[in-house]
Design an enzyme around this catalytic site. Structure first.
Site, short mmCIF file in Angstrom:
data_model
loop_
_atom_site.label_atom_id
_atom_site.label_comp_id
_atom_site.label_asym_id
_atom_site.label_seq_id
_atom_site.Cartn_x
_atom_site.Cartn_y
_atom_site.Cartn_z
N SER A 7 -38.96 -68.88 -3.60
CA SER A 7 -39.28 -70.29 -3.47
C SER A 7 -38.89 -70.75 -2.07
CB SER A 7 -38.52 -71.12 -4.50
OG SER A 7 -37.12 -71.07 -4.23
N ASP A 63 -43.37 -68.78 -4.68
CA ASP A 63 -43.35 -69.79 -5.72
C ASP A 63 -44.39 -70.87 -5.41
OD1 ASP A 63 -42.55 -71.13 -7.97
OD2 ASP A 63 -40.55 -71.61 -7.26
N HIS A 64 -44.60 -71.78 -6.34
CA HIS A 64 -45.52 -72.90 -6.15
C HIS A 64 -45.20 -73.64 -4.84
CE1 HIS A 64 -42.04 -74.25 -8.47
NE2 HIS A 64 -42.10 -75.32 -7.71
#
Length: 145
Positions: free
Chosen positions: A75, A122-123
């Site tokens: 992330s 990650d997003h």
């Protein structure tokens, strides 16, 4: 309706039977074949947000013990932590460096664990696009050398 590729992987006994499957980081068509296999066989491949070499190793060790593929995920915040929280990150430079260093670490160490590994970001919210763009720029460089 299932595609021919889905039917092909559905008939395999193990993910190791996927043509070209190997220990270490997998990408592209091989990664998609693994995802199709998992879908056909009804199992998930877990993704773990990693923030250090220790968390990466923990994920790889678990995958090795179970003889299962894993997804190592970075992330934006975890990537900043991976590079060291004392580095400036106003323009996401620490997050970019951490994601690059984490991916390089995984690429180097994963084959030793004998399992397929997917590296995933990650997003990404719109405000984090500079982080994502920085990773993409490095990936282009990495795959060009």
């Amino acid at each position: 309706m299932a595609s021919a590729k889905d039917c092909q992987v559905a008939n395999l006994a193990s993910f190791w039977d996927i043509p070209g499957m190997k220990p270490g980081v997998i990408t592209g068509d091989l990664c998609w074949a693994l995802f199709r296999f998992a879908k056909a066989k009804g199992f998930a491949i877990p993704a773990f947000n990693c923030t250090s070499t220790s968390t990466v190793i923990a994920v790889l060790e678990a995958g090795k013990q179970l003889n299962r593929p894993v997804i190592v995920q970075f992330s934006e915040g975890g990537s900043a932590f991976f590079s060291g929280k004392s580095l400036p990150n106003k323009e996401k430079q620490a997050s970019i460096l951490g994601a690059i260093a984490g991916a390089q670490f995984v690429r180097g160490i994963a084959p030793a664990y004998g399992i397929p590994v997917v590296v995933h970001s990650d997003h990404c919210a719109k405000k984090l696009l500079p982080w994502f763009d920085g990773m993409l720029e490095y990936d282009e460089y990495f795959y060009s050398i």
